[in-house]
Design a protein around this motif. Structure first.
Motif, PDB file in Angstrom:
ATOM      1  N   UNK A 211      29.152  22.839  12.385  1.00  0.00           N
ATOM      2  CA  UNK A 211      29.248  22.369  11.013  1.00  0.00           C
ATOM      3  C   UNK A 211      28.033  22.818  10.230  1.00  0.00           C
ATOM      4  N   UNK A 212      28.250  23.356   9.039  1.00  0.00           N
ATOM      5  CA  UNK A 212      27.140  23.826   8.217  1.00  0.00           C
ATOM      6  C   UNK A 212      26.626  22.684   7.345  1.00  0.00           C
ATOM      7  N   UNK A 213      25.309  22.496   7.348  1.00  0.00           N
ATOM      8  CA  UNK A 213      24.651  21.464   6.546  1.00  0.00           C
ATOM      9  C   UNK A 213      23.748  22.171   5.536  1.00  0.00           C
ATOM     10  N   UNK A 214      24.244  22.432   4.330  1.00  0.00           N
ATOM     11  CA  UNK A 214      23.425  23.163   3.347  1.00  0.00           C
ATOM     12  C   UNK A 214      22.246  22.324   2.858  1.00  0.00           C
ATOM     13  N   UNK A 215      21.047  22.916   2.920  1.00  0.00           N
ATOM     14  CA  UNK A 215      19.908  22.258   2.289  1.00  0.00           C
ATOM     15  C   UNK A 215      19.619  22.956   0.953  1.00  0.00           C
ATOM     16  N   UNK A 216      18.947  22.214   0.068  1.00  0.00           N
ATOM     17  CA  UNK A 216      18.722  22.643  -1.312  1.00  0.00           C
ATOM     18  C   UNK A 216      20.037  23.006  -1.992  1.00  0.00           C
ATOM     19  N   UNK A 217      21.037  22.118  -1.964  1.00  0.00           N
ATOM     20  CA  UNK A 217      22.340  22.457  -2.546  1.00  0.00           C
ATOM     21  C   UNK A 217      22.307  22.650  -4.052  1.00  0.00           C
ATOM     22  N   UNK A 218      21.267  22.142  -4.710  1.00  0.00           N
ATOM     23  CA  UNK A 218      21.138  22.328  -6.160  1.00  0.00           C
ATOM     24  C   UNK A 218      20.063  23.359  -6.504  1.00  0.00           C
ATOM     25  N   UNK A 219      19.626  24.123  -5.510  1.00  0.00           N
ATOM     26  CA  UNK A 219      18.638  25.163  -5.784  1.00  0.00           C
ATOM     27  C   UNK A 219      17.336  24.604  -6.324  1.00  0.00           C
ATOM     28  N   UNK A 220      16.906  23.463  -5.781  1.00  0.00           N
ATOM     29  CA  UNK A 220      15.661  22.851  -6.254  1.00  0.00           C
ATOM     30  C   UNK A 220      15.746  22.337  -7.675  1.00  0.00           C
ATOM     31  N   UNK A 221      16.965  22.085  -8.160  1.00  0.00           N
ATOM     32  CA  UNK A 221      17.162  21.595  -9.519  1.00  0.00           C
ATOM     33  C   UNK A 221      17.712  22.639 -10.477  1.00  0.00           C
ATOM     34  N   UNK A 222      17.717  23.900 -10.052  1.00  0.00           N
ATOM     35  CA  UNK A 222      18.175  24.982 -10.925  1.00  0.00           C
ATOM     36  C   UNK A 222      19.629  24.784 -11.337  1.00  0.00           C
ATOM     37  N   UNK A 223      20.445  24.238 -10.423  1.00  0.00           N
ATOM     38  CA  UNK A 223      21.878  24.089 -10.670  1.00  0.00           C
ATOM     39  C   UNK A 223      22.240  22.687 -11.158  1.00  0.00           C
TER      40      UNK A 223
END
Length: 328
Positions: A211-223
């Motif tokens: 299972x993939x667990x994405x970290x920084x899903x918001x790009x550090x706030x960029x998204x």
């Protein structure tokens, strides 16, 4: 709350994972307790931390290691909710100045696990993750150390973080030769703006059942609606301002698309990750209670095929999976 299998394991985890890197660093203990209370109340059963979280992360800085784990441990002790939590932590990073206080030797894995158990005030870790690949330590040694922890009941499942696709393949081949389950999850940097893992990591996860667990899903706030924040007078760090200028044309199109959908940019970014069947749970790292409750809204966002195509046009990935992404 929605739940999914963690890779090919039988373990069910919430579709959002509570990341705790900010606990003890920018989020004090009282607020962290409220965030964890609200997470459980909302149905989140998956907490992610690391032994190094909570303070300075370089060995030449003032000691701050283990604070996040300690805060979680005190909350678990006070709340009595250990059995309701899938608890994940990590091993690899330097935890002191000694030559064996880092990486993935059997010596460090054993000590790091014991230290994490003590800080977390628990007798077992549900998902023990290698925080980074260690190519100086042979897999025979790593798996022997992990197998011992599993036999002792101190660890239930093993995961990786920041592995390349061929690292996952190598690890699983060695685990299979030992008749060991091996990895069930990989934690990688993955979001609309950073899609490198689509080349080889995601195919490896799919093939080996991780299972993939994405970290920084918001790009550090960029998204997360950064242009709207600037228009509202919110100040951003210099690094973020530079990132905004690099990505401004894409951000303008992205936030306009989100406005047309009637959805917040952060919710769209999380929903885009959740539509990928390999993704078990994006890791959200709220600094405040409001940020947690906001992230929960993403579970109600459905993206149709036209929206997904529009997002690919704004934030193009590497072109698909390797080798087709760059060869005939």
């Amino acid at each position: 709350m929605q739940y999914a299998q963690l890779g090919r394991s039988g373990l069910k985890v919430s579709r959002l994972c509570l990341g705790t890197m900010n606990f003890g660093f920018v989020t004090d203990e009282a607020v962290a307790f409220r965030i964890m209370d609200e997470a459980v109340a909302s149905g989140i059963n998956f907490f992610d931390t690391a032994n190094v979280y909570g303070g300075p992360q370089r060995p030449d800085m003032e000691k701050g290691f283990g604070i996040s784990e300690e805060i979680i441990g005190r909350w678990l002790e006070k709340s009595g909710r250990r059995d309701r939590i899938v608890l994940a932590t990590k091993v690899y990073q330097p935890m002191d100045l000694g030559p064996n206080d880092r990486r993935l030797s059997a010596c460090h894995i054993r000590k790091a696990c014991e230290d994490s158990l003590r800080r977390l005030k628990t007798d077992h870790i549900d998902l023990y993750q290698m925080h980074h690949i260690d190519r100086l330590t042979p897999w025979e040694e790593i798996w022997q150390a992990m197998e011992l922890l599993v036999r002792q009941g101190k660890v239930l499942y093993i995961g990786s973080s920041n592995f390349a696709g061929w690292d996952i393949a190598t690890a699983q081949a060695e685990a299979r030769s030992r008749r060991f389950m091996g990895l069930v999850a990989e934690q990688s940097l993955y979001n609309l703006a950073v899609r490198n893992v689509e080349l080889e990591v995601i195919p490896a996860c799919r093939y080996y059942g991780l299972g993939l667990l994405p970290w920084s899903p918001l790009g550090g706030g960029l998204l997360g609606g950064v242009l709207r924040g600037v228009r509202d007078g919110r100040r951003a760090a210099p690094e973020m301002r530079q990132a905004v200028e690099r990505c401004r044309p894409r951000l303008e199109k992205y936030e306009a698309l989100c406005d047309d959908l009637g959805e917040r940019p952060a919710d769209v970014a999380l929903a885009w990750l959740l539509h990928n069947p390999v993704v078990a749970a994006p890791i959200v790292g709220p600094r405040t209670l409001e940020q947690l409750t906001s992230a929960l809204c993403s579970l109600d966002v459905a993206l149709d095929a036209d929206t997904l195509r529009a997002l690919d046009e704004i934030w193009p990935g590497p072109g698909g999976e390797a080798p087709q992404a760059y060869a005939w």
